[in-house]
Scaffold this motif. Structure first.
Motif, PDB file in Angstrom:
ATOM      1  N   HIS A  67       0.864  -1.199   0.000  1.00  0.00           N
ATOM      2  CA  HIS A  67       0.000   0.000   0.000  1.00  0.00           C
ATOM      3  C   HIS A  67       0.892   1.237   0.000  1.00  0.00           C
ATOM      4  O   HIS A  67       1.293   1.727   1.061  1.00  0.00           O
ATOM      5  N   HIS A 101       1.694   5.042  -2.367  1.00  0.00           N
ATOM      6  CA  HIS A 101       1.246   5.953  -3.434  1.00  0.00           C
ATOM      7  C   HIS A 101       2.407   6.843  -3.866  1.00  0.00           C
ATOM      8  O   HIS A 101       2.437   8.028  -3.523  1.00  0.00           O
ATOM      9  N   LYS A 160      -9.421   0.554  -7.180  1.00  0.00           N
ATOM     10  CA  LYS A 160      -9.463   0.948  -5.767  1.00  0.00           C
ATOM     11  C   LYS A 160     -10.616   1.919  -5.567  1.00  0.00           C
ATOM     12  O   LYS A 160     -10.704   2.940  -6.259  1.00  0.00           O
ATOM     13  N   HIS A 204      -6.637  -0.209   5.262  1.00  0.00           N
ATOM     14  CA  HIS A 204      -6.744   0.429   6.591  1.00  0.00           C
ATOM     15  C   HIS A 204      -7.645  -0.429   7.488  1.00  0.00           C
ATOM     16  O   HIS A 204      -7.174  -1.043   8.410  1.00  0.00           O
ATOM     17  N   ASP A 225       1.626   3.477   3.103  1.00  0.00           N
ATOM     18  CA  ASP A 225       0.667   4.530   2.763  1.00  0.00           C
ATOM     19  C   ASP A 225       1.282   5.914   2.505  1.00  0.00           C
ATOM     20  O   ASP A 225       1.036   6.495   1.470  1.00  0.00           O
TER      21      ASP A 225
HETATM   22 ZN   LIG Z   1      -3.546   4.939   0.810  1.00  0.00          ZN
END
Ligand SMILES: [Zn+2]
Length: 347
Positions: free
Chosen positions: A50, A52, A145, A199, A270
């Motif tokens: 996870h 980005h 997503k 999450h 994240d």
């Molecule tokens: Zn994220």
């Protein structure tokens, strides 16, 4: 090109291995003149499931320079495979392919409901179009997503709509990941049969056995949630009013319970800075997950979940080598002896 060789003990089983990189494939057949790059404890690379990369601040467009830097940081930390459940834009062709990029799977730009998620990021189709948009994305890249909940009081995506998105994405041969940070969202995600809950803050632990049974993965992004919780609770006035505190405070327990229940748990970082996968492994261990399971979540289990084999004959030639068993000494994670990607040495 010199053929690289690694030798030592391979995880997860800890058996002796001796591998040669025949181009981008591992082979156990000895190659004369191969260069022994490292001996030690060998993993098929770390995985950040996870992340980005490619934008410095929420809402900013994807920037090639930032993307390159972020991917280098992942590689240097021993990460040879990432999953990006949401990106600031459609990535360039070299994403996941170039020499200085880990392998990558991604879901393109996020898909969210109107009025939700970070301004400037993501697509917000009309509800009737959302399953189509998700299916088209999954047909392109294998994943979509969807952000199914956001701020407290915001509408959670209706279960029928999410179920239809799952159905369409699966029909396109893809998988669906959802962002959820409230209990109501987690319940909808499990009911709709998504592939991974990202999450999962506030998720009802009673749903964990069902997730295990249906193969719904959980990416708890525990280190970033724990860090945000610490920041909020440092200010008692803010903490007393924050919706974030109850879910975040229960998140370590939920994560450990998910592992215990047999849910596929994936390690994901994240937020920036990139290359922090060791922090997430430590957060999992601090939550009570065994070092073996915590490293599995950030390596062979995540790799298998994303479709790549471990250290076996014919597998893609990725590895990270440590001087000692990282399960016995987590500090090893900060100093990989060697990182190999596509049969070439990165560090
Ligand atoms: Zn994220």
């Amino acid at each position: 090109m010199t053929v690289l060789r690694v030798r030592g003990f391979g995880l997860p089983d800890g058996e002796p291995i001796d591998l040669y990189a025949d181009g981008d494939r591992w082979t156990t057949d000895p190659v004369p003149g191969a260069e022994l790059v490292a001996e030690g404890w060998i993993l098929p690379g770390l995985v950040d499931a996870h992340t980005h990369p490619g934008a410095e601040k929420p809402g900013q467009p994807l920037d090639d320079g930032v993307l390159k830097e972020d991917l280098r940081a992942h590689l240097d930390s021993g990460v040879t495979l990432i999953r990006s459940p949401g990106l600031a834009g459609d990535p360039p062709d070299w994403f996941g392919q170039a020499e200085e990029s880990p392998r990558a799977v991604h879901a393109g730009p996020w898909i969210a409901q109107h009025g939700q998620f970070m301004e400037g990021w993501g697509r917000r189709p009309a509800p009737a179009d959302l399953p189509d948009v998700a299916a088209a994305q999954a047909a392109r890249t294998g994943w979509a997503k969807v952000v199914i909940d956001w701020k407290p009081g915001d509408d959670v995506m209706p279960v029928e709509l999410l179920r239809e998105a799952v159905r369409r994405v699966h029909a396109a041969g893809g998988r669906l990941a959802v962002h959820s940070q409230h209990g109501a969202g987690g319940a909808v995600a499990v009911e709709a049969g998504v592939d991974s809950v990202e999450h999962g803050m506030g998720l009802d632990p009673a749903l964990l056995p069902r997730m295990a049974e249906q193969g719904i993965a959980l990416t708890p992004t525990l280190s970033v949630i724990t860090a945000a919780l610490a920041q909020i609770t440092a200010d008692p006035e803010r903490a007393g009013k924050s919706w974030y505190v109850p879910g975040a405070a229960a998140h370590a327990r939920l994560t450990a319970a998910a592992v215990e229940a047999g849910v596929t748990v994936l390690a994901g970082t994240d937020t920036r800075p990139h290359g922090g996968i060791a922090l997430e492994i430590r957060a999992l261990v601090a939550a009570g997950v065994s070092p073996h399971e915590a490293i599995a979540a950030a390596s062979w289990t995540a790799r298998a979940y994303l479709g790549l084999p471990g250290l076996v004959d014919g597998a893609p030639a990725d590895a990270v080598v440590f001087d000692a068993d990282p399960r016995a000494d987590l500090s090893q994670l900060d100093k990989p002896r060697a990182v190999i990607i596509r049969g070439r040495r990165r560090r």
